[in-house]
Design an enzyme around this catalytic site. Structure first.
Site, mmCIF file in Angstrom:
data_model
loop_
_atom_site.group_PDB
_atom_site.id
_atom_site.type_symbol
_atom_site.label_atom_id
_atom_site.label_comp_id
_atom_site.label_asym_id
_atom_site.label_seq_id
_atom_site.Cartn_x
_atom_site.Cartn_y
_atom_site.Cartn_z
ATOM 1 N N GLN A 76 18.689 -0.564 23.316
ATOM 2 C CA GLN A 76 19.565 -1.203 22.331
ATOM 3 C C GLN A 76 19.807 -2.658 22.737
ATOM 4 O O GLN A 76 20.221 -2.939 23.861
ATOM 5 C CB GLN A 76 20.897 -0.431 22.268
ATOM 6 C CG GLN A 76 21.846 -0.903 21.199
ATOM 7 C CD GLN A 76 21.333 -0.654 19.777
ATOM 8 O OE1 GLN A 76 20.845 0.427 19.465
ATOM 9 N NE2 GLN A 76 21.421 -1.675 18.936
ATOM 10 N N LYS A 88 22.782 6.814 15.931
ATOM 11 C CA LYS A 88 21.400 7.254 16.143
ATOM 12 C C LYS A 88 21.368 8.604 16.864
ATOM 13 O O LYS A 88 20.630 9.510 16.477
ATOM 14 C CB LYS A 88 20.633 6.204 16.962
ATOM 15 C CG LYS A 88 20.343 4.940 16.175
ATOM 16 C CD LYS A 88 19.895 3.783 17.068
ATOM 17 C CE LYS A 88 19.779 2.495 16.245
ATOM 18 N NZ LYS A 88 19.544 1.305 17.075
ATOM 19 N N ASP A 99 10.884 1.710 18.403
ATOM 20 C CA ASP A 99 11.271 0.497 17.666
ATOM 21 C C ASP A 99 10.037 -0.248 17.149
ATOM 22 O O ASP A 99 10.155 -1.105 16.278
ATOM 23 C CB ASP A 99 12.066 -0.450 18.582
ATOM 24 C CG ASP A 99 13.564 -0.369 18.337
ATOM 25 O OD1 ASP A 99 13.952 0.083 17.241
ATOM 26 O OD2 ASP A 99 14.324 -0.768 19.234
#
Ligand code: NDP
Length: 305
Positions: A96, A52, A119
């Site tokens: 994460q 990412k 997200d």
């Protein structure tokens, strides 16, 4: 016989949109930035984070990776999130998962400013999605939606079946297809006669976490099948059930003792469907490409605050 549903053109389009969005913002004096927060040393999550962060750099915008020891307390992590919420140079925050057991993941995710929640898991964004407001929405269903739109521009009135009702894939996928005027059915572990329902669908999205569950018996001829599932097969009998002896997957298993497989029984589905996404290399790259789009959207939204 179906065609393998190549997701790369949609991935490329999303990445190019993110890149040109980043260029526009940089020209206007704003450098978009994603900050990824990671706790502990889960090897798979390290690879995801590196990917990412690297992709942000490749697209010409900023990224940070904050790495904490497994022993970090919940309050320290909360304080970090609040600091990032208040930092005007940070536009996207991604925690994460998984987090260690002593940290309440829900509490941490809910502390993220919804306008930096790339997200799309925050309850405010969940609510915005369900009532059709603008917001940041989960990357996997958003990416799959782009893929479906590219393949089928006339979605109105189509029947879409989603197998799985998780908060991160199944439910938001249903909302997005509903907004596109599809007729949506959500199947789950208690659904009776799921094959019969799925066989009515023009579009099937599989997000179950059960390798090879969806086979030809679940599909109407010509259906579009997006396979979100990522399952690691380590059992030789299971691999023998789902893969042909001379296939690439079988030799990968023989080499590594493991192989990734989707929720769709690929060889069987290919006999009936119109298009089927492969695993790996299908929905996964769409997810990360849409994360980049969400970062740019978050940065753009920050200009209008
Ligand atoms: P969850 O475990 O949160 O949800 C699975 C869903 O499947 C549940 O709603 C469950 O029903 C349903 N289910 C389980 N068994 C059956 C069955 N036999 N028939 C019908 N429905 C069933 O999974 P996620 O949504 O988080 O993930 C699904 C898969 O997608 C996983 O393999 C995951 O690794 C993968 N994934 C891939 C991503 C990508 O980028 N490609 C991103 C996110 C996930 P119930 O609610 O009744 O228990």
């Amino acid at each position: 016989m179906a065609e393998i549903w190549n997701t790369q053109p949609t991935v490329d389009r999303l990445l190019s949109e993110a890149k040109s969005g980043a260029e526009r913002l940089v020209q206007a004096g704003l450098i978009p930035k994603l900050t990824v927060v990671r706790v502990g040393n889960h090897p798979a999550s390290r690879v995801y984070v590196q990917k990412k962060v690297q992709m942000c750099q490749d697209l010409g915008f900023g990224s940070d990776h904050l790495q904490f020891e497994e022993s970090i307390s919940e309050s320290e992590l909360l304080a970090t999130i609040i600091g990032l919420n208040n930092d005007k140079t940070v536009h996207g925050i991604l925690v994460q998962l998984p987090l260690p057991d002593h940290v309440n993941a829900e509490k941490i995710l809910n502390a993220i400013d919804p306008d930096k929640d790339v997200d799309g898991f925050h309850p405010v964004n969940v609510g915005r999605l369900s009532i059709g407001q603008d917001g940041l929405f989960p990357c996997t269903p958003m990416g799959v939606m782009e893929l479906i739109r590219d393949a089928e521009p006339q979605l109105s009135g189509k029947h879409a079946v989603i197998v799985g009702r998780s908060n991160i894939v199944g439910k938001p996928m249903a909302q997005l297809l509903l907004q596109a005027n599809c007729t949506v059915s959500i199947l789950h572990s208690r659904t009776q006669n799921p094959q019969q329902l799925a066989r009515q669908a023009d579009i099937v999205v599989a997000a179950v976490g059960r390798p090879g569950l969806i086979d030809a018996d679940w599909l109407k001829p010509g259906a579009l099948v997006a396979d979100v599932g990522i399952n690691e097969l380590t059992d030789a009998d299971q691999v023998a059930r789902f893969t042909a002896p001379d296939s690439k997957k079988r030799s990968a298993f023989e080499r590594n003792g493991r192989v990734l497989y989707g929720d769709v029984n690929f060889d069987s589905a290919m006999q009936v469907a119109g298009k089927v996404t492969p695993v790996p290399g299908g929905v996964g790259p769409l997810t990360i490409a849409h994360l980049m789009v969400n970062c740019i959207r978050a940065a753009e939204r920050s200009r209008h605050e």
